[in-house]
Design a protein around this motif. Structure first.
Motif, PDB file in Angstrom:
ATOM      1  N   PHE A 150      45.955 -96.919 -14.648  1.00  0.00           N
ATOM      2  CA  PHE A 150      45.496 -96.214 -15.359  1.00  0.00           C
ATOM      3  C   PHE A 150      44.494 -97.662 -16.617  1.00  0.00           C
ATOM      4  O   PHE A 150      44.897 -97.099 -17.975  1.00  0.00           O
ATOM      5  N   ASN A 151      44.547 -98.488 -16.186  1.00  0.00           N
ATOM      6  CA  ASN A 151      44.220 -99.705 -17.559  1.00  0.00           C
ATOM      7  C   ASN A 151      43.352 -99.947 -17.477  1.00  0.00           C
ATOM      8  O   ASN A 151      42.290-101.095 -18.524  1.00  0.00           O
ATOM      9  N   ARG A 152      42.669 -99.498 -17.108  1.00  0.00           N
ATOM     10  CA  ARG A 152      40.737 -99.604 -16.925  1.00  0.00           C
ATOM     11  C   ARG A 152      39.913 -99.028 -17.427  1.00  0.00           C
ATOM     12  O   ARG A 152      40.359 -97.947 -18.216  1.00  0.00           O
ATOM     13  N   PRO A 153      38.871 -99.697 -18.087  1.00  0.00           N
ATOM     14  CA  PRO A 153      38.299 -98.629 -19.064  1.00  0.00           C
ATOM     15  C   PRO A 153      37.643 -97.658 -18.782  1.00  0.00           C
ATOM     16  O   PRO A 153      37.496 -96.367 -19.469  1.00  0.00           O
ATOM     17  N   GLU A 154      37.301 -97.409 -17.033  1.00  0.00           N
ATOM     18  CA  GLU A 154      36.721 -96.083 -16.990  1.00  0.00           C
ATOM     19  C   GLU A 154      37.685 -94.857 -17.018  1.00  0.00           C
ATOM     20  O   GLU A 154      37.413 -93.535 -17.326  1.00  0.00           O
ATOM     21  N   ASP A 155      39.137 -95.072 -17.273  1.00  0.00           N
ATOM     22  CA  ASP A 155      40.135 -94.251 -16.981  1.00  0.00           C
ATOM     23  C   ASP A 155      39.815 -93.762 -18.708  1.00  0.00           C
ATOM     24  O   ASP A 155      40.693 -92.453 -18.960  1.00  0.00           O
ATOM     25  N   LYS A 156      40.263 -94.796 -19.443  1.00  0.00           N
ATOM     26  CA  LYS A 156      40.141 -94.506 -20.925  1.00  0.00           C
ATOM     27  C   LYS A 156      39.278 -93.376 -21.600  1.00  0.00           C
ATOM     28  O   LYS A 156      39.205 -92.355 -22.335  1.00  0.00           O
ATOM     29  N   GLU A 157      37.678 -93.798 -21.005  1.00  0.00           N
ATOM     30  CA  GLU A 157      36.424 -92.827 -20.671  1.00  0.00           C
ATOM     31  C   GLU A 157      36.959 -91.166 -20.205  1.00  0.00           C
ATOM     32  O   GLU A 157      36.424 -90.187 -20.915  1.00  0.00           O
ATOM     33  N   LEU A 158      37.178 -91.439 -19.345  1.00  0.00           N
ATOM     34  CA  LEU A 158      36.965 -89.729 -17.991  1.00  0.00           C
ATOM     35  C   LEU A 158      38.631 -89.040 -19.250  1.00  0.00           C
ATOM     36  O   LEU A 158      38.173 -88.322 -19.530  1.00  0.00           O
TER      37      LEU A 158
END
Length: 227
Positions: A150-158
């Motif tokens: 979970f290091n991607r920006p998409e994960d933080k946004e989700l």
């Protein structure tokens, strides 16, 4: 005697007709979402898997399951077709399952939905449904890639959008299916090689058989408590 027999015969006929015409009204559940829900209505999809769970629980005749998913939809698309795809269908319960495109399209085609606009449209949908006396179930979005690091920006946004949906469920006292939490936990436990697809999805977003089974099971745990 003849009139008594005639009256009795009429009574019997009326009772038979009433018996034949009587049907227990089934609860209509409409699943409102994007391509994940569109595919969920197909053979093997989570809506079909839910049908099997209803059968196993001997309550299949109590429910009618209706898919209302459209590929590419975001929250405002749901708002625009709310009347036609939910209110006009006489839904008793609506399951709102949206958010992946609102987040994912920010990064892929730059047409996502910022979180304030997402919240405004989501609230508008909730309030319109509640005013129509429809019971509402909220779902957090699942995955854009399955690597549990979970290091991607998409994960933080989700995670941010999921927190918002959890907050709305609390604010409006609505049932919540926390699919984000369930999918995250499943991937941490089963995605030993940190692959980006193949655990619950076949393409990082859309559900494979295990993903559909997980969503169906999580939804049923919540839906069966709604009276």
């Amino acid at each position: 005697m003849t009139s008594k027999l005639l009256l009795f015969a009429l009574f019997v006929v009326c009772m038979l007709l009433m018996s034949m015409n009587y049907r227990k009204r089934r609860k209509k559940i409409v699943f409102f979402g994007d391509s994940i829900t569109e595919q969920g209505a197909r053979p093997g999809g989570y809506i079909k898997q839910l049908q099997y769970l209803l059968h196993d629980a001997a309550v299949e005749e109590d429910y009618e399951l209706v898919g209302a998913g459209v590929g590419g939809d975001k929250i405002y698309d749901l708002y625009l077709r709310l009347e036609e795809d939910v209110l006009a269908k006489g839904a008793d319960i609506i399951v709102i399952f949206i958010g992946v495109n609102d987040v994912g399209h920010k990064f892929s085609i730059l047409t996502g939905t910022d979180i304030k606009r997402f919240e405004a449209f989501y609230i508008a949908i909730i309030e319109k449904l509640l005013s129509a006396k429809i019971k509402v179930v909220l779902c957090t979005p699942l995955l854009i890639g399955e690597n549990p690091a979970f290091n991607r920006p998409e994960d933080k946004e989700l995670d941010l959008y999921s927190d918002l949906i959890r907050s709305l469920a609390t604010q409006y006292d609505l049932a919540l299916v926390d699919l984000r939490k369930a999918a995250t936990s499943y991937n941490i436990a089963h995605n030993i090689e940190n692959v980006d697809a193949g655990i619950l999805t076949f393409d990082k977003v859309h559900l494979n058989p295990k993903g559909n089974a997980l969503v169906a099971a999580e939804m049923w745990e919540v839906l069966k408590e709604i009276k």
